[in-house]
Scaffold this motif. Structure first.
Motif, PDB file in Angstrom:
ATOM      1  N   LEU A  81       0.817  -1.211   0.000  1.00 36.48           N
ATOM      2  CA  LEU A  81       0.000   0.000   0.000  1.00 36.48           C
ATOM      3  C   LEU A  81       0.856   1.270   0.000  1.00 36.48           C
ATOM      4  O   LEU A  81       0.327   2.375  -0.018  1.00 36.48           O
ATOM      5  CB  LEU A  81      -0.923   0.014   1.222  1.00 36.48           C
ATOM      6  N   GLY A  82       2.160   1.082   0.041  1.00 35.14           N
ATOM      7  CA  GLY A  82       3.063   2.237   0.032  1.00 35.14           C
ATOM      8  C   GLY A  82       3.382   2.777   1.402  1.00 35.14           C
ATOM      9  O   GLY A  82       3.889   3.897   1.541  1.00 35.14           O
ATOM     10  N   PHE A  83       3.104   1.984   2.456  1.00 32.47           N
ATOM     11  CA  PHE A  83       3.334   2.436   3.822  1.00 32.47           C
ATOM     12  C   PHE A  83       4.459   1.672   4.511  1.00 32.47           C
ATOM     13  O   PHE A  83       4.534   1.642   5.743  1.00 32.47           O
ATOM     14  CB  PHE A  83       2.057   2.290   4.651  1.00 32.47           C
ATOM     15  N   GLY A  84       5.343   1.042   3.724  1.00 30.43           N
ATOM     16  CA  GLY A  84       6.394   0.228   4.316  1.00 30.43           C
ATOM     17  C   GLY A  84       7.264   0.979   5.301  1.00 30.43           C
ATOM     18  O   GLY A  84       7.513   0.508   6.408  1.00 30.43           O
ATOM     19  N   ASN A  85       7.720   2.149   4.929  1.00 30.48           N
ATOM     20  CA  ASN A  85       8.585   2.955   5.800  1.00 30.48           C
ATOM     21  C   ASN A  85       7.930   4.288   6.149  1.00 30.48           C
ATOM     22  O   ASN A  85       8.612   5.276   6.424  1.00 30.48           O
ATOM     23  CB  ASN A  85       9.941   3.195   5.116  1.00 30.48           C
ATOM     24  N   SER A  86       6.620   4.288   6.125  1.00 31.17           N
ATOM     25  CA  SER A  86       5.896   5.537   6.339  1.00 31.17           C
ATOM     26  C   SER A  86       5.553   5.745   7.811  1.00 31.17           C
ATOM     27  O   SER A  86       5.282   4.791   8.546  1.00 31.17           O
ATOM     28  CB  SER A  86       4.602   5.529   5.514  1.00 31.17           C
ATOM     29  N   ASN A  87       5.560   7.005   8.222  1.00 27.11           N
ATOM     30  CA  ASN A  87       5.098   7.366   9.559  1.00 27.11           C
ATOM     31  C   ASN A  87       3.662   7.867   9.537  1.00 27.11           C
ATOM     32  O   ASN A  87       3.149   8.336  10.548  1.00 27.11           O
ATOM     33  CB  ASN A  87       6.010   8.448  10.154  1.00 27.11           C
ATOM     34  N   ASN A  88       3.054   7.758   8.356  1.00 26.93           N
ATOM     35  CA  ASN A  88       1.707   8.299   8.179  1.00 26.93           C
ATOM     36  C   ASN A  88       0.663   7.195   8.077  1.00 26.93           C
ATOM     37  O   ASN A  88      -0.322   7.318   7.362  1.00 26.93           O
ATOM     38  CB  ASN A  88       1.656   9.174   6.920  1.00 26.93           C
ATOM     39  N   VAL A  89       0.898   6.095   8.774  1.00 27.86           N
ATOM     40  CA  VAL A  89      -0.047   4.979   8.729  1.00 27.86           C
ATOM     41  C   VAL A  89      -0.361   4.526  10.140  1.00 27.86           C
ATOM     42  O   VAL A  89       0.480   4.604  11.043  1.00 27.86           O
ATOM     43  CB  VAL A  89       0.523   3.804   7.891  1.00 27.86           C
ATOM     44  N   PHE A  90      -1.586   4.047  10.342  1.00 29.48           N
ATOM     45  CA  PHE A  90      -2.038   3.595  11.654  1.00 29.48           C
ATOM     46  C   PHE A  90      -2.751   2.246  11.477  1.00 29.48           C
ATOM     47  O   PHE A  90      -3.962   2.184  11.289  1.00 29.48           O
ATOM     48  CB  PHE A  90      -2.991   4.623  12.264  1.00 29.48           C
ATOM     49  N   PRO A  91      -1.984   1.141  11.501  1.00 34.28           N
ATOM     50  CA  PRO A  91      -2.598  -0.179  11.297  1.00 34.28           C
ATOM     51  C   PRO A  91      -3.347  -0.650  12.544  1.00 34.28           C
ATOM     52  O   PRO A  91      -2.884  -0.459  13.667  1.00 34.28           O
ATOM     53  CB  PRO A  91      -1.394  -1.095  11.010  1.00 34.28           C
ATOM     54  N   VAL A  92      -4.475  -1.279  12.328  1.00 35.03           N
ATOM     55  CA  VAL A  92      -5.272  -1.861  13.412  1.00 35.03           C
ATOM     56  C   VAL A  92      -5.525  -3.330  13.060  1.00 35.03           C
ATOM     57  O   VAL A  92      -6.081  -3.628  12.011  1.00 35.03           O
ATOM     58  CB  VAL A  92      -6.619  -1.137  13.592  1.00 35.03           C
ATOM     59  N   TYR A  93      -5.095  -4.216  13.945  1.00 32.40           N
ATOM     60  CA  TYR A  93      -5.283  -5.658  13.705  1.00 32.40           C
ATOM     61  C   TYR A  93      -6.167  -6.230  14.805  1.00 32.40           C
ATOM     62  O   TYR A  93      -5.887  -6.066  15.994  1.00 32.40           O
ATOM     63  CB  TYR A  93      -3.934  -6.375  13.699  1.00 32.40           C
ATOM     64  N   ILE A  94      -7.235  -6.926  14.401  1.00 28.59           N
ATOM     65  CA  ILE A  94      -8.165  -7.529  15.361  1.00 28.59           C
ATOM     66  C   ILE A  94      -8.185  -9.037  15.141  1.00 28.59           C
ATOM     67  O   ILE A  94      -8.458  -9.508  14.036  1.00 28.59           O
ATOM     68  CB  ILE A  94      -9.589  -6.958  15.212  1.00 28.59           C
ATOM     69  N   GLY A  95      -7.876  -9.805  16.184  1.00 22.58           N
ATOM     70  CA  GLY A  95      -7.868 -11.258  16.067  1.00 22.58           C
ATOM     71  C   GLY A  95      -8.028 -11.921  17.418  1.00 22.58           C
ATOM     72  O   GLY A  95      -7.912 -11.276  18.465  1.00 22.58           O
ATOM     73  N   ASP A  96      -8.259 -13.231  17.388  1.00 23.29           N
ATOM     74  CA  ASP A  96      -8.575 -13.943  18.630  1.00 23.29           C
ATOM     75  C   ASP A  96      -7.654 -15.110  18.949  1.00 23.29           C
ATOM     76  O   ASP A  96      -7.758 -15.713  20.017  1.00 23.29           O
ATOM     77  CB  ASP A  96     -10.007 -14.486  18.563  1.00 23.29           C
ATOM     78  N   ASP A  97      -6.733 -15.459  18.031  1.00 22.14           N
ATOM     79  CA  ASP A  97      -6.004 -16.709  18.189  1.00 22.14           C
ATOM     80  C   ASP A  97      -4.514 -16.480  18.380  1.00 22.14           C
ATOM     81  O   ASP A  97      -4.001 -15.379  18.192  1.00 22.14           O
ATOM     82  CB  ASP A  97      -6.235 -17.591  16.958  1.00 22.14           C
TER      83      ASP A  97
END
Length: 360
Positions: free
Chosen positions: A287-303
């Motif tokens: 997505l072009g955010f490999g070395n970016s400081n302008n991204v906010f990833p959110v991961y939701i999981g249970d396992d």
């Protein structure tokens, strides 16, 4: 002797994995027979024993945990855990403030996160309300499903062409269908399969597992294309040690495969440096955010397999993980939600919040 690579069962905050031998797992046996069988139960790699897996299977069983008596100490432990991993719903304003105008990218596990955990994995349907919510979410943010299932199977459940799909624990990655995504950075021709050479081996292993476990009622073997699963949710607990031996007898022949455990399931994966965390990182780079400081990833999981993604986010120092669980677990996630209904409420609030933001 061919070595067998086993991921050591995690020490759970609600039940320590023990390597102590328990004769109770061998009913109606003489003392000498018990000693002989216990010797055969030993797994060479790391000094693990079958009963250590069985103890871990019990510890990770939600139904087993519900059967444990409550006490003041357990309630205190739960309260302490919630303090460390507060509800993402209660902390919603703090979470959105932390995003600080950065591009939010959503990563969602499927089973136990978007759909309830069920006895038959082929019937883990997501509700129509959840599907509508995820569809709205994908209009607001780039969104990916990251699952242990193969892509074809999870797509038949989700049925949303505008999403990224990372199946087989991230070993089969595919971008949105052409023309479906509204996000400029999305690469719709994306396809990445780091474990492609293992396809014939996984097929072979699944056939052998089906044959080997057919004498154990309730076992479900799933071929996820690049990985495999052995579900024991419907297997009687007294049969668990037998099942461990059956699975081990197959995997002894395949030193390039590794075994790990999830929620009432054994996961079999190629021994390559790839997991859900690396899949998350790969998708961010795509997505072009490999070395970016302008991204906010959110991961939701249970396992447990989602812990690789939670750890990746902690190491990056960007975004956060949300663990879906009603019980305390050792986790690298920052926040928690109790079940898929709370996940849906959180996603809805996120959509509403985004729709209220001024357009740039």
């Amino acid at each position: 002797m061919v070595s067998f690579v086993v991921e050591k069962p995690h020490r759970m905050s609600n039940g320590v994995v023990s390597e102590t031998t328990r004769l109770s797992i061998i009913p109606n046996s003489s003392s000498s027979a018990q000693k002989t069988l216990l010797k055969n139960l030993e797994i060479i790699n790391g000094g693990q024993r079958v009963n250590a897996w069985v103890d871990s299977m019990r510890a990770s069983s939600p139904t087993h945990l519900r059967s444990l008596p409550s006490s003041a100490s357990s309630e205190k432990h739960l309260s302490s855990w919630i303090t460390k991993h507060p509800s993402a719903l209660e902390m919603f304003e703090k979470i959105t403030e932390a995003s600080g105008g950065k591009q939010i990218v959503m990563f969602l596990d499927y089973d136990g996160t978007l759909s309830p955990i069920v006895d038959d994995p082929d019937k883990a349907f997501m509700s129509s309300k959840m599907r509508r919510t995820v569809k709205k979410l994908a209009k607001c943010f780039p969104t990916a499903i990251v699952t242990g299932r193969c892509i074809d199977k999870v797509y038949n459940f989700v049925k949303l062409a505008e999403l990224y799909y990372a199946g087989s624990h991230g070993m089969d990655i595919k971008g949105p269908a052409k023309g479906f995504s509204r996000h400029k950075r999305v690469k719709q021709s994306l396809l990445y399969q780091p474990a492609n050479d293992y396809l014939p081996m996984i097929d072979e292993v699944c056939k052998q597992l089906l044959e080997k476990t057919k004498s154990t009622p309730g076992v479900i073997v799933e071929n996820h294309k690049f990985t495999a699963s052995v579900h024991f949710r419907c297997v009687e607990e007294k049969k668990w040690s037998e099942l461990v031996l059956q699975v081990r007898s197959v995997l002894d022949k395949y030193p390039t495969l590794k075994l790990s455990q999830g929620r009432k399931v054994f996961e079999i994966r190629p021994m390559i440096k790839w997991d859900k965390g690396r899949a998350l990182e790969f998708l961010l780079e795509s997505l072009g955010f490999g070395n970016s400081n302008n991204v906010f990833p959110v991961y939701i999981g249970d396992d447990r397999t989602d812990e690789d993604a939670f750890k990746m986010l902690r190491d990056r120092g960007e975004g956060f993980g949300i663990l879906v669980s009603k019980f305390p677990k050792d986790t690298d996630a920052s926040y928690s939600l109790q079940d898929p209904s709370e996940v849906m409420n959180f996603l809805r609030r996120l959509v509403e919040w985004k729709q209220m933001q001024p357009r740039i």
